[in-house]
Design an enzyme around this catalytic site. Sequence first.
Site, PDB file in Angstrom:
ATOM      1  N   HIS A  98     -12.947  15.339 -10.873  1.00 17.47           N
ATOM      2  CA  HIS A  98     -13.594  15.519  -9.181  1.00 17.47           C
ATOM      3  C   HIS A  98     -12.758  16.703  -8.789  1.00 17.47           C
ATOM      4  CE1 HIS A  98     -10.135  13.574  -7.461  1.00 17.47           C
ATOM      5  NE2 HIS A  98      -9.983  12.877  -8.474  1.00 17.47           N
ATOM      6  N   ASP A 100     -12.979  17.321  -5.325  1.00 18.28           N
ATOM      7  CA  ASP A 100     -12.604  16.896  -4.143  1.00 18.28           C
ATOM      8  C   ASP A 100     -11.137  16.453  -3.972  1.00 18.28           C
ATOM      9  OD1 ASP A 100     -13.243  14.582  -5.243  1.00 18.28           O
ATOM     10  OD2 ASP A 100     -13.475  13.511  -3.282  1.00 18.28           O
ATOM     11  N   ASP A 133      -4.265  16.028  -8.868  1.00 16.40           N
ATOM     12  CA  ASP A 133      -5.602  15.004  -8.671  1.00 16.40           C
ATOM     13  C   ASP A 133      -6.478  15.768  -8.113  1.00 16.40           C
ATOM     14  OD1 ASP A 133      -7.132  12.882  -8.058  1.00 16.40           O
ATOM     15  OD2 ASP A 133      -5.926  11.927  -6.743  1.00 16.40           O
ATOM     16  N   GLU A 167     -15.156  11.939  -4.997  1.00 20.59           N
ATOM     17  CA  GLU A 167     -14.696  10.801  -5.756  1.00 20.59           C
ATOM     18  C   GLU A 167     -13.667  10.180  -4.669  1.00 20.59           C
ATOM     19  OE1 GLU A 167     -11.482   8.483  -8.055  1.00 20.59           O
ATOM     20  OE2 GLU A 167     -11.228  10.280  -6.698  1.00 20.59           O
ATOM     21  N   GLU A 168     -12.969  10.823  -3.956  1.00 25.04           N
ATOM     22  CA  GLU A 168     -11.833  10.257  -3.022  1.00 25.04           C
ATOM     23  C   GLU A 168     -12.450   9.488  -1.856  1.00 25.04           C
ATOM     24  OE1 GLU A 168      -8.938  10.122  -4.108  1.00 25.04           O
ATOM     25  OE2 GLU A 168      -8.417  12.104  -5.097  1.00 25.04           O
ATOM     26  N   HIS A 233      -3.982  -0.881  31.377  1.00 30.29           N
ATOM     27  CA  HIS A 233      -2.589  -1.007  31.567  1.00 30.29           C
ATOM     28  C   HIS A 233      -1.792  -2.187  31.441  1.00 30.29           C
ATOM     29  CE1 HIS A 233       1.383  -0.504  34.175  1.00 30.29           C
ATOM     30  NE2 HIS A 233       0.869   0.932  34.462  1.00 30.29           N
ATOM     31  N   THR A 335       2.611   2.673  27.992  1.00 28.74           N
ATOM     32  CA  THR A 335       2.556   1.233  28.157  1.00 28.74           C
ATOM     33  C   THR A 335       0.916   0.738  28.272  1.00 28.74           C
ATOM     34  OG1 THR A 335       2.597   1.360  30.555  1.00 28.74           O
ATOM     35  CG2 THR A 335       4.499   0.893  29.411  1.00 28.74           C
ATOM     36  N   ARG A 348      -7.492  -4.105  -4.636  1.00 27.55           N
ATOM     37  CA  ARG A 348      -7.422  -3.740  -6.181  1.00 27.55           C
ATOM     38  C   ARG A 348      -8.186  -4.850  -7.171  1.00 27.55           C
ATOM     39  NH1 ARG A 348      -7.505   2.194  -6.481  1.00 27.55           N
ATOM     40  NH2 ARG A 348      -6.297   2.808  -4.476  1.00 27.55           N
ATOM     41  N   SER A 422      -8.243   3.463  -9.391  1.00 29.84           N
ATOM     42  CA  SER A 422      -9.782   3.366  -9.509  1.00 29.84           C
ATOM     43  C   SER A 422     -10.479   4.736  -9.668  1.00 29.84           C
ATOM     44  CB  SER A 422     -10.302   2.554  -8.376  1.00 29.84           C
ATOM     45  OG  SER A 422      -9.400   1.595  -7.885  1.00 29.84           O
ATOM     46  N   HIS A 450      -1.984  11.823  -3.908  1.00 29.31           N
ATOM     47  CA  HIS A 450      -2.270  11.177  -2.480  1.00 29.31           C
ATOM     48  C   HIS A 450      -0.972  11.380  -1.546  1.00 29.31           C
ATOM     49  CE1 HIS A 450      -5.918   8.613  -3.767  1.00 29.31           C
ATOM     50  NE2 HIS A 450      -5.825   9.828  -4.496  1.00 29.31           N
TER      51      HIS A 450
END
Length: 482
Positions: A98, A100, A133, A167-168, A233, A335, A348, A422, A450
Amino acid sequence: MAAPADFLNFIDVNKDRFIQRLARAVEIPSVSGDPAHREDVFRMASFLETQLKQYGVETKAVELGTHIMDGQTLKLPPAILGRIGDDRAKKTILIYGHFDVQPAQLSDGWDFPPFELTRDEKTGRLYGRGSTDDKGPIFGWINVLDAHHTLNKPLPVNLRFCFEGMEESGSEGLDEFILAEVKKGKDSWFDGVDAVCISDNYWLNTRTPALTYGLRGISYYRVTVSGPARDLHSGAFGRMVHEPMTDLIILMSKLVDPQGNILIPGIDEMVPPPDEEERHLYRNIDYSLEDVEISTGAKITISEDKASALMGRMRSPSLSLHGIEGAFYGAGGKTVIPAKVTGKFSIRLVPPQTPENVDPLVVKFLSAEFAKLGSKNSINVEDLHGGKPWVEDYKHWNYEAAHRATEAVYKQAPDYMREGGSIPVTLTFAEALGVNVLLLPMGRGDDGAHSTNEKLDTSNFIEGTKLLGSYLHEAGAGTKAR
Ligand code: BES
Ligand code: MN
Ligand code: MN
């Protein structure tokens, strides 16, 4: 047959040129998950197609249609197919990779600009997003083509290429294309393929080459809690209204415990425990807790036992919490009560789990737990993408060829491993083509795919290129029995 000496020598002699070419690829920020970079993924596709053509490969850029990302309709980048060689006496190997990459920004904590290939002269490391990768391995294959073309040497096998640019982001569009293509039979681009080789993972450690015969699948989820029509708020409305972030944090805290146990009923239970023989396999792998430390930069393994640590990664499911969108509201102590927050997590998967049999358990659990909160906010659970796990028969000529090639190049036998990551298309190829699939990693376990400072060692790029070429020569040894 061993790879010819002039091929191996060519790879050594052309090292600098190969690194420069990889640098050109890394300079194209082909981030598939960011709509702002979609043009770059297309540019990367053309660059790759030009490189293939240059070495006599017949190519085709396959349009994969459109998809929706972050609310925008986008054109999918093309898959780049290639074919060279039609000798019926030779085996035919299909190569996947891949082009990408994952997103990267200097401000994430990189020591180098992520989209430049920075060479550290002292260590020989090549830093840059995609270096390991998966641009390094893809250009490893290009180097092999370059060598044979330039030396005027016939390739030992017929080659087919399938390179994708999504792929990613879950390989959107690719499965449909492959399945439709395979249906064409004799006219299919994949007709006659005898085996598949994918170089898109890493050694377990930093010293032992590996062959990989398994991958975990994945199911990726997004859970959104929303309530107020706008951000509020916290002084004006705190303890007066239900807060989405409070609900989401409670829900996310119920998914997994600090020991990695998945708390959603029924998921861990689907996987049978290992028998003695399987445990033995993990004890034999060249790996130690120190290797985890090298790769992660800290002493943080859940188990102090190497086999258990490896099993956690290779043969057990895991659930990771990735982040909360809408949670970071500016610098300082703002806040605010965020109106809408989205938690992202993934599981996974290992056999017999599939996205189809796991998704319902996840959705049911989250709805039931949300109901218990007694909150008036609303919840929405989506599964973004998924892929099935894959385990291959490694007593096959495809693996034997890679084993011999590894011994020839690295002077040592490879580790046999299953991978925790994967690559969704792997199972599609295995099932649709009905042939053996081999994962042949180029990079090391500490490459940091990554992550920040992703790198590929020059020696892995160069010896890895020799390995890919040698594998083809070993696979092509002898004539093909038809
Ligand atoms: N090269 C990886 C797969 C991988 C990851 C191999 C870790 C070995 C260890 C691939 O590019 C990847 O990142 N895959 C994604 C797939 C997902 C987006 C469907 C993954 O594993 O997260
Ligand atoms: Mn990859
Ligand atoms: Mn990846």
